[in-house]
Enzyme design. Sequence first.
Site, mmCIF file in Angstrom:
data_model
loop_
_atom_site.group_PDB
_atom_site.id
_atom_site.type_symbol
_atom_site.label_atom_id
_atom_site.label_comp_id
_atom_site.label_asym_id
_atom_site.label_seq_id
_atom_site.Cartn_x
_atom_site.Cartn_y
_atom_site.Cartn_z
ATOM 1 N N ARG A 1 -81.919 -65.192 -20.371
ATOM 2 C CA ARG A 1 -82.564 -66.502 -20.378
ATOM 3 C C ARG A 1 -84.086 -66.457 -20.472
ATOM 4 O O ARG A 1 -84.692 -67.149 -21.285
ATOM 5 C CB ARG A 1 -82.255 -67.294 -19.083
ATOM 6 C CG ARG A 1 -81.067 -68.162 -19.112
ATOM 7 C CD ARG A 1 -80.481 -68.171 -17.740
ATOM 8 N NE ARG A 1 -80.122 -66.814 -17.416
ATOM 9 C CZ ARG A 1 -78.969 -66.255 -17.791
ATOM 10 N NH1 ARG A 1 -78.084 -66.970 -18.395
ATOM 11 N NH2 ARG A 1 -78.700 -64.991 -17.529
ATOM 12 N N THR A 2 -84.692 -65.677 -19.595
ATOM 13 C CA THR A 2 -86.151 -65.768 -19.492
ATOM 14 C C THR A 2 -86.800 -65.311 -20.794
ATOM 15 O O THR A 2 -87.683 -65.985 -21.340
ATOM 16 C CB THR A 2 -86.647 -64.932 -18.299
ATOM 17 O OG1 THR A 2 -85.872 -65.292 -17.161
ATOM 18 C CG2 THR A 2 -88.102 -65.184 -18.014
ATOM 19 N N LYS B 1 -92.391 -42.869 -22.668
ATOM 20 C CA LYS B 1 -93.186 -41.634 -22.819
ATOM 21 C C LYS B 1 -94.204 -41.501 -21.691
ATOM 22 O O LYS B 1 -95.053 -40.621 -21.701
ATOM 23 C CB LYS B 1 -93.937 -41.651 -24.154
ATOM 24 C CG LYS B 1 -93.049 -41.800 -25.370
ATOM 25 C CD LYS B 1 -93.923 -41.958 -26.623
ATOM 26 C CE LYS B 1 -93.177 -42.654 -27.731
ATOM 27 N NZ LYS B 1 -94.079 -43.164 -28.768
ATOM 28 N N ARG C 1 -91.691 -58.949 -17.603
ATOM 29 C CA ARG C 1 -90.714 -58.707 -16.533
ATOM 30 C C ARG C 1 -90.712 -57.220 -16.229
ATOM 31 O O ARG C 1 -90.738 -56.394 -17.141
ATOM 32 C CB ARG C 1 -89.313 -59.153 -16.944
ATOM 33 C CG ARG C 1 -88.266 -58.672 -15.947
ATOM 34 C CD ARG C 1 -86.948 -59.309 -16.134
ATOM 35 N NE ARG C 1 -86.992 -60.725 -15.818
ATOM 36 C CZ ARG C 1 -85.907 -61.493 -15.757
ATOM 37 N NH1 ARG C 1 -84.721 -60.993 -15.992
ATOM 38 N NH2 ARG C 1 -86.022 -62.779 -15.459
ATOM 39 N N HIS D 1 -90.691 -65.133 -9.284
ATOM 40 C CA HIS D 1 -90.224 -65.511 -10.631
ATOM 41 C C HIS D 1 -90.720 -66.955 -10.871
ATOM 42 O O HIS D 1 -89.937 -67.897 -10.864
ATOM 43 C CB HIS D 1 -88.698 -65.430 -10.679
ATOM 44 C CG HIS D 1 -88.104 -65.463 -12.055
ATOM 45 N ND1 HIS D 1 -88.801 -65.846 -13.185
ATOM 46 C CD2 HIS D 1 -86.845 -65.172 -12.472
ATOM 47 C CE1 HIS D 1 -87.984 -65.780 -14.235
ATOM 48 N NE2 HIS D 1 -86.799 -65.372 -13.831
HETATM 49 N N1 CP Z 1 -82.763 -66.686 -14.551
HETATM 50 C C1 CP Z 1 -83.093 -65.512 -15.119
HETATM 51 O O1 CP Z 1 -84.120 -64.917 -14.825
HETATM 52 O O2 CP Z 1 -82.188 -65.056 -16.043
HETATM 53 P P1 CP Z 1 -82.372 -63.733 -16.916
HETATM 54 O O3 CP Z 1 -82.324 -62.565 -15.968
HETATM 55 O O4 CP Z 1 -81.242 -63.740 -17.899
HETATM 56 O O5 CP Z 1 -83.713 -63.836 -17.574
#
Ligand code: CP
Length: 305
Positions: A51-52, A80, A101, A129
């Site tokens: 999603r993100t 590396k 991320r 998040h």
């Molecule tokens: N909600 C969320 O962070 O989903 P993903 O891990 O798929 O990005």
Amino acid sequence: MRHLLNPLDLTVDEITDILDLASDIEKNPDKYKEACKGKKIATLFYEPSTRTRLSFETAMLNLGGNVIGFSDASCSSASKGESVADTIRLVSCYADICAMRHPKEGAPFVASLHSSIPVINAGDGGHQHPTQTLTDMMTIRSLKGRLENLTIGLCGDLKFGRTVHSLIHALVRYTGIKFILISPPELRLPDYMKEEVLLENNIPFEEVSSLDEAIGKLDILYMTRVQKERFFNEQDYIRLKDCYILDNAKMAMARPDMLVLHPLPRVNEIATEVDKDPRAVYFKQVQYGVYVRMALILTLLEITV
Ligand code: CP
């Protein structure tokens, strides 16, 4: 130049502005379709995501911009040994904004120290998040009509769940918020969150182990996954993974206007039979995630339409 590492990087007024802009984007998508023409977002994902990452990329494409990046650290020079600091220095030469991320808490913060473009934390370990939080807030505001005077049940992995930590940080600034923290003892909210965030802000909360006991009191039920990737011991994960399963029998105990949110992905914690219940809004939440990320990109790039 602004970064978004933590929901508290935005004032309440700035969050209101982003949610208002996201609502306008929802209503008038065509108005924004060339707003980021010539701009690029880099999505730097050192940890899996569906999603993100895809919602950031969709957001930039919807704004007329372009996307570069990687979805797996093993395909990047991180494999590396390249540092986050060096990676962001070079990405700053390629892109106008980036979403990162990382499995390590604080990695996007380190990136922000070496970046000449805005860095958005797209999830760092068990820490924060913030764009999921903006998504959650838009979902609640759009479907409930308010962000104040809500009893919110947070259920599942409250220890490692970064979405829960970010949401609590953001919502304690609104009046009339009460939390019911529903988890097994092993996955309770960390003490620093209770002491430095909830108690410090005089937010009423209770900790319970039983979802049945709490569900009838809630305006919002925020379900979370027990995250296999955060456990050091597989036996503990197996013991705890199915500690809560929301099904139609449990939904029958809830208020008729309670909403069920989940950041997703879900595993077993919400039975698929619940998906048909109009109170289950976790797939609408996904769509709101695109609008808020579009609004955030425009805000951090200081683009007005
Ligand atoms: N909600 C969320 O962070 O989903 P993903 O891990 O798929 O990005």
